[in-house]
Design a protein around this motif. Structure first.
Motif, PDB file in Angstrom:
ATOM      1  N   GLN A   1       0.740   9.668   7.974  1.00 24.54           N
ATOM      2  CA  GLN A   1      -0.402   8.788   7.766  1.00 24.54           C
ATOM      3  C   GLN A   1      -0.602   7.845   8.937  1.00 24.54           C
ATOM      4  O   GLN A   1       0.340   7.213   9.418  1.00 24.54           O
TER       5      GLN A   1
ATOM      6  N   LEU B   1      -5.526  10.447  -2.480  1.00 24.74           N
ATOM      7  CA  LEU B   1      -5.782  11.179  -1.235  1.00 24.74           C
ATOM      8  C   LEU B   1      -6.788  12.286  -1.495  1.00 24.74           C
ATOM      9  O   LEU B   1      -6.584  13.141  -2.363  1.00 24.74           O
TER      10      LEU B   1
ATOM     11  N   MET C   1       0.842  -1.187   0.000  1.00 28.43           N
ATOM     12  CA  MET C   1       0.000   0.000   0.000  1.00 28.43           C
ATOM     13  C   MET C   1       0.885   1.246   0.000  1.00 28.43           C
ATOM     14  O   MET C   1       1.953   1.265   0.618  1.00 28.43           O
TER      15      MET C   1
ATOM     16  N   ASN D   1      -3.211   4.733   9.586  1.00 27.75           N
ATOM     17  CA  ASN D   1      -4.186   3.908   8.879  1.00 27.75           C
ATOM     18  C   ASN D   1      -4.518   4.577   7.545  1.00 27.75           C
ATOM     19  O   ASN D   1      -3.635   4.818   6.749  1.00 27.75           O
ATOM     20  N   GLN D   2      -5.777   4.942   7.331  1.00 25.68           N
ATOM     21  CA  GLN D   2      -6.127   5.601   6.076  1.00 25.68           C
ATOM     22  C   GLN D   2      -6.238   7.112   6.210  1.00 25.68           C
ATOM     23  O   GLN D   2      -6.540   7.796   5.231  1.00 25.68           O
TER      24      GLN D   2
ATOM     25  N   ASN E   1       2.290   4.758   1.079  1.00 30.47           N
ATOM     26  CA  ASN E   1       2.362   5.461   2.352  1.00 30.47           C
ATOM     27  C   ASN E   1       2.630   6.944   2.086  1.00 30.47           C
ATOM     28  O   ASN E   1       3.630   7.299   1.460  1.00 30.47           O
ATOM     29  N   TRP E   2       1.748   7.817   2.596  1.00 31.20           N
ATOM     30  CA  TRP E   2       1.847   9.250   2.339  1.00 31.20           C
ATOM     31  C   TRP E   2       2.774   9.975   3.303  1.00 31.20           C
ATOM     32  O   TRP E   2       3.024  11.178   3.133  1.00 31.20           O
TER      33      TRP E   2
ATOM     34  N   PHE F   1      -8.234  11.605   3.613  1.00 30.80           N
ATOM     35  CA  PHE F   1      -8.522  10.177   3.671  1.00 30.80           C
ATOM     36  C   PHE F   1      -7.899   9.533   2.442  1.00 30.80           C
ATOM     37  O   PHE F   1      -8.176   9.937   1.307  1.00 30.80           O
ATOM     38  N   ALA F   2      -7.046   8.533   2.657  1.00 27.95           N
ATOM     39  CA  ALA F   2      -6.315   7.909   1.559  1.00 27.95           C
ATOM     40  C   ALA F   2      -6.918   6.559   1.210  1.00 27.95           C
ATOM     41  O   ALA F   2      -7.244   5.754   2.100  1.00 27.95           O
ATOM     42  N   VAL F   3      -7.072   6.325  -0.075  1.00 23.97           N
ATOM     43  CA  VAL F   3      -7.402   5.006  -0.601  1.00 23.97           C
ATOM     44  C   VAL F   3      -6.200   4.589  -1.444  1.00 23.97           C
ATOM     45  O   VAL F   3      -6.104   4.929  -2.626  1.00 23.97           O
ATOM     46  N   ASN F   4      -5.250   3.920  -0.775  1.00 22.26           N
ATOM     47  CA  ASN F   4      -3.974   3.547  -1.374  1.00 22.26           C
ATOM     48  C   ASN F   4      -3.257   4.811  -1.875  1.00 22.26           C
ATOM     49  O   ASN F   4      -2.841   5.646  -1.084  1.00 22.26           O
ATOM     50  N   ASN F   5      -3.138   4.996  -3.194  1.00 21.65           N
ATOM     51  CA  ASN F   5      -2.368   6.125  -3.730  1.00 21.65           C
ATOM     52  C   ASN F   5      -3.244   7.310  -4.144  1.00 21.65           C
ATOM     53  O   ASN F   5      -2.791   8.187  -4.877  1.00 21.65           O
TER      54      ASN F   5
END
Length: 249
Positions: free
Chosen positions: A98, A154, A38, A100-101, A40-41, A148-152
């Motif tokens: 980051q 944001l 996944m 979690n999400q 990571n931001w 809120f991130a959904v994988n790559n």
């Protein structure tokens, strides 16, 4: 006997198809298949942006009574409804963390802005005229970001303080007397917006963002060739839509 041989042949022929339906086995000691990691931001980043800025920069004559009466008698304007707009470009830097999400962070930017507008009026009396102008020259913000991130991908909201260089001017000539005035300076206010950012590899991301800013209002006075001094009030607020690219360390 023939029936037993036939049944045995059919059973052997069916074995490959049956084996194909069985789950694949990993040889003892072989590593398990790798799972896609996944994005990571978390980290620092720098980047650049460009877009369009537009807004309000109204200039209003709010005093004195004699000048307002003069304008009314000449059917002259007591305000300039201005909507300065133009290109903007600049740079930004920030940090994300980051959990979690959820992604939280802070970002600072500095942008050159070419947003200006002007209105003018020519009266019936010889030599009578009026003009209003407003301009924003640069804008900088320091903002918190929460997303809120959904994988790559944001999606985020952002808000904080804003600073900018702005100027306004006014002039009026009733055919006999002339008034001119203006003000210029660095203003402070706030900015609020939202955006979406996409990471297309480990280090590079791209974003589209909207910001609304408000640098407040300012009262200033005009010089005059007559005995009365005009009092004016101007406000500076606007919107920015821009695209940007970031390099994440």
């Amino acid at each position: 006997m023939r029936r037993v041989l036939l049944a045995s042949v059919l059973s052997l022929a069916a074995l490959p198809a049956f084996a194909a339906d069985l789950p694949a086995r990993t040889a003892p000691g072989a590593p398990a298949p790798a799972m896609a990691s996944m994005y990571n931001w978390t980290g620092f980043y720098i980047g650049a942006n460009a877009g369009y800025a537009w807004g309000a920069g109204d200039v209003n004559v709010v005093g004195d009574a004699a000048i307002l009466a003069n304008l009314a008698a000449a059917t002259g304007p007591t305000s300039g409804s201005l909507n300065p707009g133009g290109f903007t470009a600049g740079a930004q830097a920030g940090f994300n963390y980051q959990i979690n999400q959820f992604v939280m962070g802070v970002e600072a930017d500095a942008n050159w802005v070419d947003a200006n507008d002007k209105s003018s009026w020519t009266g019936a009396a010889p030599g009578s005229s009026a003009s209003f102008s407003s301009k924003v020259e640069w804008l900088s913000t320091v903002r918190a970001r929460l997303g809120f991130a959904v994988n790559n991908v944001l999606v985020y909201g952002t808000g904080g303080v804003a600073f900018g260089q702005a100027r306004s001017a006014w002039s009026y000539n009733d055919g006999t007397n002339a008034w001119t005035g203006g003000e210029s300076g660095t203003r402070a206010g706030w900015a609020l917006g939202a955006g979406v950012e996409y990471a297309f590899n480990r280090n590079w991301t791209a974003k589209v963002e909207y910001l609304h800013y408000d640098l407040g209002d300012k009262t200033f006075f005009s010089t005059t060739a007559a005995t009365h001094t005009a009092k004016l009030k101007t406000d500076y607020s606007g919107n920015i839509v821009r695209a940007g690219i970031n390099y994440k360390f």
